[in-house]
Design a protein around this motif. Structure first.
Motif, PDB file in Angstrom:
ATOM      1  N   LEU A 383       5.400  -0.320   5.947  1.00  0.00           N
ATOM      2  CA  LEU A 383       6.322  -1.385   5.541  1.00  0.00           C
ATOM      3  C   LEU A 383       6.771  -2.056   6.829  1.00  0.00           C
ATOM      4  O   LEU A 383       7.278  -1.398   7.734  1.00  0.00           O
ATOM      5  N   LEU A 421       3.728  -5.010   3.301  1.00  0.00           N
ATOM      6  CA  LEU A 421       3.209  -3.661   3.125  1.00  0.00           C
ATOM      7  C   LEU A 421       1.706  -3.707   3.336  1.00  0.00           C
ATOM      8  O   LEU A 421       1.022  -4.596   2.804  1.00  0.00           O
ATOM      9  N   MET A 431       2.831   1.908  -2.556  1.00  0.00           N
ATOM     10  CA  MET A 431       3.274   0.707  -1.846  1.00  0.00           C
ATOM     11  C   MET A 431       4.081  -0.208  -2.766  1.00  0.00           C
ATOM     12  O   MET A 431       5.169  -0.690  -2.405  1.00  0.00           O
ATOM     13  N   GLN A 435       7.911  -1.415  -2.668  1.00  0.00           N
ATOM     14  CA  GLN A 435       8.200  -2.855  -2.666  1.00  0.00           C
ATOM     15  C   GLN A 435       9.273  -3.220  -3.706  1.00  0.00           C
ATOM     16  O   GLN A 435      10.172  -4.041  -3.443  1.00  0.00           O
TER      17      GLN A 435
END
Length: 443
Positions: A383, A421, A431, A435
């Motif tokens: 990230l 990401l 991911m 997010q």
């Protein structure tokens, strides 16, 4: 009397053996030959004389100097009025001028905003932007300021210190320019970040200490600082090589200016070349995308479907919103808040994460993995906060990589930056789960 003499001699020997050698000055520069500047016109050196001279410099049809250079391709400047910087050296009873720098007289010298200045001593060297000003205090600390800053605020200091016992017990956490070191990052109540980086010498019991202070949004200054660190070289031989590389680059740039000037004075040839390229384009693009985009007739306006342009230039875009994934966030997810970077998030159960701070291209990098993370090599996906003058204004998900199996996810962040990401396809669920939890701190 003899006893007194031998006693005195022994004391003298002992005292002389205990004299502490003078410590080398880490900022001592290499002895330099006297630089001179000559002007004139360059011609080939066609006289059969056993020297390393390859050209001659003339002014008003009189010989100024025999020329040689390991840095400048003098053939590129034959027949031109030039200004040369270099040194005279005697070789076989003849004075030869060794050229380091060349400037063509009738080519405008433009101001290069990205120009670099080399800081050099006898044993180490690095480069920094020419828009910075360096000054050395009496205690040996070098202070850097921005030349445009009327307040003359120091944002970077540099000094050379002896390695301490504490340094020997510390575990290096960075490797920069082949030098191991320790990086510590802190922040103050004014929102400024302070990086203290100590790089341990490979040649002596010394360390090079940098202390860099910046605001979070000062992207260009941060990049310049990382470029400075990565340009660091150690050792007299490496310092000389770095200086020669600088001079060769300047000579090549001057030759490129000369070539550009030659091309500019050939309008007929340029016009013919442009027309030929246009004809080729029309033949290869009859009714094609570029014709529809720019118009097939002069002055014709053509409506273009923006989605078609997006498809051509961003064929890897697969989504404009998160979809088709399993959300791994549940009651066991671990929450995380960064007041400094201004966001909160949650990590899925079973995933480790670690904040690695910034580097020369990213403002923040948070590494994730389904196992313990000790170094960056342990990270499975990232990230990141990316600084950009034109940040993305919408959610974008892409596939990249040689096998199209790397997922890149971008979405907006306030200011001139965005979240990102990046990781393999197998971690897409994790991911996207992260997010969905990322929230900016607006207070």
């Amino acid at each position: 009397m003899k006893k007194f003499f031998w006693t005195f001699l022994v004391i003298a020997v002992v005292l002389s053996a205990c004299v502490i050698p003078e410590r080398d000055d880490p900022f001592q520069r290499l002895p330099e030959e006297e630089y001179e500047t000559l002007t004139g016109e360059i011609f080939p050196f066609d006289v059969s004389v056993s020297t390393r001279a390859t050209h001659r410099l003339e002014k008003n049809q009189k010989l100024v100097a025999l020329l040689a250079s390991d840095i400048v391709r003098l053939d590129d400047f034959v027949g031109r009025e030039v200004e040369l910087d270099g040194v005279f050296r005697t070789e076989k009873m003849r004075e030869i001028f060794w050229v380091d720098v060349v400037r063509v007289q009738d080519v405008p010298q433009e101001i290069d905003e990205d120009a670099l200045t080399r800081f050099e001593t006898r044993t180490f060297s690095f480069v920094y932007p020419s828009t910075w000003e360096a000054s050395t205090a009496p205690n040996g600390t070098v202070h850097f300021i921005d030349k445009t800053d009327e307040a003359r605020r120091v944002f970077l200091t540099f000094k050379v210190e002896d390695i301490t016992k504490e340094d020997k017990r510390s575990d290096p956490n960075v490797l920069i320019a082949n030098l191991a070191g320790v990086k510590k990052t802190t922040s103050d109540e004014l929102g400024r970040e302070r990086q203290n980086i100590s790089l341990f010498s490979n040649l002596s019991d010394s360390k090079y200490v940098f202390e860099f202070t910046s605001l979070f949004e000062e992207f260009d200054r941060k990049k310049a600082f990382f470029r400075l660190l990565n340009s660091f070289v150690e050792g007299a031989e490496n310092v000389q090589k770095a200086k020669q590389a600088d001079l060769k680059q300047k000579a090549e740039e001057e030759a490129e200016k000369l070539q550009a000037q030659k091309q500019a004075v050939q309008p007929e040839e340029t016009s013919q070349s442009t027309e030929t390229e246009k004809e080729i384009e029309e033949k290869t693009d009859e009714g094609g995308f570029f014709s529809r985009l720019f118009g097939s007739e002069k002055g014709e306006e053509v409506e273009t479907d923006e989605s078609e342009v997006e498809e051509v230039f961003q064929s890897e875009v697969v989504a404009e919103e998160p979809k088709n994934f399993t959300n791994l966030i549940d009651a066991r997810a671990f929450p995380y808040t960064s007041e400094y970077y201004g966001f909160t998030m949650k990590s899925p159960w079973g995933f480790w994460f670690r904040n690695f701070g910034d580097n020369d291209t990213k403002l923040m990098r948070m590494g994730f993995a389904n196992h313990e993370i000790s170094t960056e090599s342990d990270v499975q996906f990232w990230l990141e906060i990316v600084g950009d003058k034109r940040p993305t204004s919408k959610y974008i998900e892409k596939r990249t990589g040689p096998e199209n199996n790397i997922v890149e996810i971008k979405w907006p962040r306030s200011g001139t930056s965005y979240f990102q990401l990046v990781g393999p396809e197998e971690f897409r669920d994790a991911m996207l789960s992260v997010q969905g939890t990322v929230k900016e701190i607006t207070d």
